[in-house]
Design a protein around this motif. Structure first.
Motif, PDB file in Angstrom:
ATOM      1  N   LEU A  25       1.411 -33.466  28.432  1.00 23.22           N
ATOM      2  CA  LEU A  25       0.256 -33.953  27.681  1.00 23.22           C
ATOM      3  C   LEU A  25       0.655 -35.052  26.698  1.00 23.22           C
ATOM      4  CD1 LEU A  25      -1.651 -30.638  26.862  1.00 23.22           C
ATOM      5  CD2 LEU A  25      -2.493 -32.526  28.273  1.00 23.22           C
ATOM      6  N   GLU A  26       1.807 -34.887  26.053  1.00 16.67           N
ATOM      7  CA  GLU A  26       2.304 -35.906  25.110  1.00 16.67           C
ATOM      8  C   GLU A  26       2.485 -37.245  25.810  1.00 16.67           C
ATOM      9  OE1 GLU A  26       2.921 -36.032  21.960  1.00 16.67           O
ATOM     10  OE2 GLU A  26       3.171 -33.984  21.177  1.00 16.67           O
ATOM     11  N   PRO A  66      -2.574 -33.638  22.821  1.00 15.38           N
ATOM     12  CA  PRO A  66      -1.743 -32.451  23.058  1.00 15.38           C
ATOM     13  C   PRO A  66      -2.335 -31.152  22.511  1.00 15.38           C
ATOM     14  CG  PRO A  66      -0.373 -34.291  22.427  1.00 15.38           C
ATOM     15  CD  PRO A  66      -1.798 -34.741  22.230  1.00 15.38           C
ATOM     16  N   ASP A  67      -3.264 -31.246  21.538  1.00 15.04           N
ATOM     17  CA  ASP A  67      -3.934 -30.044  21.024  1.00 15.04           C
ATOM     18  C   ASP A  67      -5.215 -29.743  21.807  1.00 15.04           C
ATOM     19  OD1 ASP A  67      -5.489 -32.121  20.129  1.00 15.04           O
ATOM     20  OD2 ASP A  67      -5.531 -31.494  18.023  1.00 15.04           O
ATOM     21  N   ARG A 104       1.333 -28.328  30.266  1.00 13.93           N
ATOM     22  CA  ARG A 104       2.611 -28.328  29.553  1.00 13.93           C
ATOM     23  C   ARG A 104       2.568 -29.392  28.467  1.00 13.93           C
ATOM     24  NH1 ARG A 104       7.562 -28.903  33.445  1.00 13.93           N
ATOM     25  NH2 ARG A 104       7.833 -30.953  32.472  1.00 13.93           N
ATOM     26  N   GLU A 105       3.023 -29.029  27.282  1.00 11.61           N
ATOM     27  CA  GLU A 105       2.856 -29.901  26.119  1.00 11.61           C
ATOM     28  C   GLU A 105       3.557 -31.243  26.283  1.00 11.61           C
ATOM     29  OE1 GLU A 105       3.264 -29.762  21.247  1.00 11.61           O
ATOM     30  OE2 GLU A 105       3.545 -27.943  22.440  1.00 11.61           O
ATOM     31  N   ASP A 106       4.765 -31.244  26.870  1.00 13.61           N
ATOM     32  CA  ASP A 106       5.480 -32.520  27.008  1.00 13.61           C
ATOM     33  C   ASP A 106       4.760 -33.467  27.964  1.00 13.61           C
ATOM     34  OD1 ASP A 106       6.223 -30.728  29.119  1.00 13.61           O
ATOM     35  OD2 ASP A 106       7.862 -32.068  29.635  1.00 13.61           O
TER      36      ASP A 106
END
Length: 287
Positions: free
Chosen positions: A277-278, A230-231, A273-275
């Protein structure tokens, strides 16, 4: 359409307004779309030649909700305004009555359009102020159940191809036509990789669910050989880090381990989008 196919690899690549404006036929200027109007009927034509869906940046609304489809799997294209007798609406209705093919241009950036052709206007929904568009199957006749299923299959397939083509163009443009992992900049070797597969309900055909990747890194990502934290740091599956299998494995995968992505969109609204990627990262760790 033959001219357009030759310049866009059969609709796989977008094309700029300048080229569309400068098209000529038999020595005469014939723009393939209007600069402003969504429905374009050139002078002397009996029906519309093309329709356009306006580009809007990620997160902003379009003036018309084109492209939606319902239980019948047909695409929708909005009237110009609400008057059925308005000139461009009549031109598109004439294309339906004459059963002539059209080009659908979908804006993927300012002045850049993803073409899809041929498409056919096959019906109208006056109360919703919109036309029904078939992306491939309008020429299939007959009323048998088999032919109905065939038409539906063709329309679903064509709709998928239309939106995936738009997705590819938008993602590659956001990443400046370079692989996010290795920075390779050769367009024929690049794909628009889905972070969450499009078969998943979260697998939206949006730039925020995509990353530009070369074909080797796209295949590695889809196979859980390569993950993106996510980073935005690349990770290679642990067992691959100790294999010896030539320069492609060493330089193409092993040396990418622990590196941040080399190409990301400048605009934050276009970044993954971070979610999503998570979720993809959890899938990689589980794999």
């Amino acid at each position: 359409m033959e001219w357009l196919a030759a310049r866009t690899h059969d609709g796989a690549e977008p094309i700029g307004w300048g080229e569309l404006r400068d098209f000529t036929l038999a020595g005469k200027s014939l723009p393939l779309k209007d600069r402003v109007k969504g429905i374009w009927k050139p002078a002397g034509f009996s029906a519309a030649l093309s329709i356009t869906t306006t580009y809007r940046p990620e997160g902003s609304e379009r003036p018309y909700d084109d492209g939606v489809y319902d239980h019948d799997f047909l695409l929708r294209y909005k009237w110009n305004g609400t008057d059925p007798a308005e000139a461009t609406n009549r031109a598109l209705r004439a294309a339906m009555e004459q059963r002539v093919p059209l080009i659908w241009f979908v804006g993927v950036a300012k002045g850049l359009f993803q073409p899809h052709f041929p498409v056919y206007v096959v019906g109208e929904e006056p109360t919703a102020h919109q036309f029904l568009v078939s992306a491939d199957a309008a020429a299939l006749g007959g009323d048998s159940p088999f032919e109905e299923q065939l038409r539906r299959y063709a329309d679903v397939t064509a709709k998928h191809r239309l939106f995936q083509g738009i997705f590819r163009s938008q993602v590659l443009r956001a990443y400046s036509e370079r692989c996010a992992v290795c920075n390779l900049g050769h367009l024929p070797l690049l794909d628009a990789a889905h972070i969450i597969p499009d078969r998943d309900e979260q697998g939206i055909a949006s730039v925020v669910n995509g990353m530009a990747m070369c074909k080797i890194h796209h295949a590695a990502f889809d196979s859980n050989l390569l993950g993106v934290r996510p980073d935005l740091v690349v990770q290679i599956r642990a067992d691959l880090l100790h294999e010896i299998d030539g320069p492609m494995l060493r330089y193409g995968l092993q040396e990418m381990h622990g590196r941040p992505l080399m190409s990301v969109p400048r605009m934050r609204s276009l970044r993954p989008r971070e979610d999503l990627l998570e979720k993809a990262w959890e899938r990689f760790k589980a794999g």
